[in-house]
Design a protein around this motif. Structure first.
Motif, mmCIF file in Angstrom:
data_model
loop_
_atom_site.group_PDB
_atom_site.id
_atom_site.type_symbol
_atom_site.label_atom_id
_atom_site.label_comp_id
_atom_site.label_asym_id
_atom_site.label_seq_id
_atom_site.Cartn_x
_atom_site.Cartn_y
_atom_site.Cartn_z
ATOM 1 N N SER A 104 -3.052 -5.645 6.893
ATOM 2 C CA SER A 104 -4.501 -5.457 6.871
ATOM 3 C C SER A 104 -4.922 -4.745 5.587
ATOM 4 O O SER A 104 -4.186 -3.919 5.049
ATOM 5 C CB SER A 104 -4.964 -4.655 8.088
ATOM 6 N N THR A 107 -9.096 -0.853 7.825
ATOM 7 C CA THR A 107 -9.099 -0.517 9.246
ATOM 8 C C THR A 107 -10.358 0.295 9.503
ATOM 9 O O THR A 107 -10.648 1.254 8.782
ATOM 10 C CB THR A 107 -7.871 0.319 9.629
ATOM 11 N N TYR A 225 -9.707 -4.710 12.218
ATOM 12 C CA TYR A 225 -8.878 -4.897 11.029
ATOM 13 C C TYR A 225 -9.432 -6.020 10.161
ATOM 14 O O TYR A 225 -9.798 -7.085 10.669
ATOM 15 C CB TYR A 225 -7.434 -5.225 11.420
ATOM 16 N N TYR A 227 -8.589 -8.361 6.552
ATOM 17 C CA TYR A 227 -7.448 -8.841 5.773
ATOM 18 C C TYR A 227 -7.929 -9.449 4.464
ATOM 19 O O TYR A 227 -9.098 -9.822 4.330
ATOM 20 C CB TYR A 227 -6.669 -9.885 6.577
#
Length: 283
Positions: A104, A107, A225, A227
Motif C-alpha cells: 500500500s 493508509t 488502503y 495503492y
C-alpha cells in the motif's frame, strides 16, 4: 516518407532510456492530497509521499502531470501511455486495466459522512459511534452528495450503485468536494461522503468547522488502503516492481508516518495511529 520517419522517431522515444528512466505521475487539484495554492501549497499528503519516493530514486526523473481527478483511471488504462498514480483503491474493474503495487502507498481512516451539526442532533447520533449509511439513505431518506468517478470500497460502492430510489447528488470531480461542502453547509444536501481528512481540511479552510461534523460508517473497514497504479504495459510493470520495493523502505520512516497524519485533527491522529499499530501487531 516524412510521416513514416516521424512514426519511427516517436516510437524510438518511447523505447529510449530517457522514457525508461522517467515516471509520469498523474496529479490533480484535490486537497488535502494535492494542494496547489495557498499557505499549504505542496504540503498535500499524496504529493508529499511522491516526493519521498523521488528522494529514494535519484536516478529516476519524476514528471508530474496535472489532470482532472475524474480522468485518472481513464488515463492509467491507456496502454499506449506510461503513467502512474498514487493512493488508488483496488477493485476488479481497475485490476483488469491497471497494474497495482502489492504494498500500500497510503493508509488512512475509512470513508465517513459529513453532516450539519443540527442534523446530527436531530437524528440523535452519538459523536463517537459509527452510523449506517444504508439506514441514513433508505430509512431516513437523506440526500447524499458524492464526487463522480470515486471508489469508496466494494461495500459502499455496491450500496450506492444498487440501492433503488435513493436521493443522490453527483458532482464532477473538479472542486467537487469543496462545492459539495458548501452545499452541505447550506443544507442543500444532508450527507457528504468522503474521507475524514478531507472533511476536516475543507470544513476548516472554508470556516464551516463550527457547523459541520462527521461520523464513521458501519459499512467501512477500520482502515482504508491506497495503492500505486501504473499503465498495464511492459514499462508499467517495471515501474510497479520498482515502486513496490521503495514503498517498503519509506514506510519504515518517521517522515512517512507524519505525512499520513498531517491533515487529521488531534483525536483522529490518535485513532489512526492506534489502528495502524493494532494491524501491525495482528500480523
Amino acid at each position: 516518407m516524412l510521416r513514416a520517419f516521424l512514426v519511427v522517431f516517436i516510437l524510438s522515444l518511447f523505447s529510449s532510456p530517457v522514457i525508461a528512466n522517467t515516471i509520469n505521475w498523474l496529479t490533480h487539484d484535490f486537497a488535502p492530497y494535492y494542494i496547489l495554492n495557498g499557505e499549504n501549497k505542496h504540503q498535500g499528503r499524496d504529493e508529499s509521499i511522491i516526493s519521498l519516493l523521488e528522494k529514494q530514486l535519484p536516478n529516476i526523473t519524476f514528471n508530474r502531470i496535472l489532470i482532472p481527478s475524474g480522468r485518472v483511471i481513464q488515463e492509467l488504462s491507456n496502454t499506449s501511455a506510461n503513467t502512474c498514480a498514487l493512493s488508488l483503491y483496488k477493485n476488479s474493474f481497475r485490476e483488469e486495466r491497471i497494474y497495482f503495487t502489492d504494498e500500500s502507498s497510503t493508509t488512512g481512516l475509512s470513508p465517513a459522512v459529513a453532516m450539519h451539526i443540527k442534523l446530527s442532533r436531530a437524528l440523535k447520533l452519538p459523536a463517537d459511534k459509527a452510523v449506517s449509511l444504508a439506514s441514513l439513505i433508505t430509512a431516513d431518506k437523506l440526500t447524499l452528495g458524492i464526487s463522480m468517478s470515486r471508489s469508496y470500497g466494494n461495500e459502499i460502492d455496491t450500496l450506492i450503485n444498487t440501492t433503488p430510489d435513493i436521493n443522490l447528488i453527483i458532482r464532477p470531480t473538479r472542486d467537487s468536494l469543496a462545492s459539495l461542502t458548501y452545499m452541505l453547509n447550506l443544507k442543500r444536501i444532508d450527507l457528504l461522503l468522503g474521507y475524514p481528512s478531507e472533511h476536516y481540511y475543507l470544513a476548516k479552510s472554508m470556516n464551516f468547522d463550527k457547523n459541520l461534523t462527521q461520523r464513521p460508517l458501519l459499512e467501512s473497514p477500520e482502515l482504508s488502503y491506497g495503492y500505486i497504479g501504473c499503465t498495464k504495459n511492459q514499462q508499467g510493470a517495471k515501474h510497479i516492481a520498482l515502486l513496490n520495493e521503495q514503498l517498503k523502505i519509506i514506510k519504515q520512516t518517521q517522515a512517512y508516518t507524519q505525512i499520513l497524519m498531517r491533515w487529521l485533527p488531534a483525536h483522529l491522529k490518535i485513532k489512526l495511529k492506534t489502528r495502524i499499530a493494532e494491524t501491525k501487531n495482528a500480523t
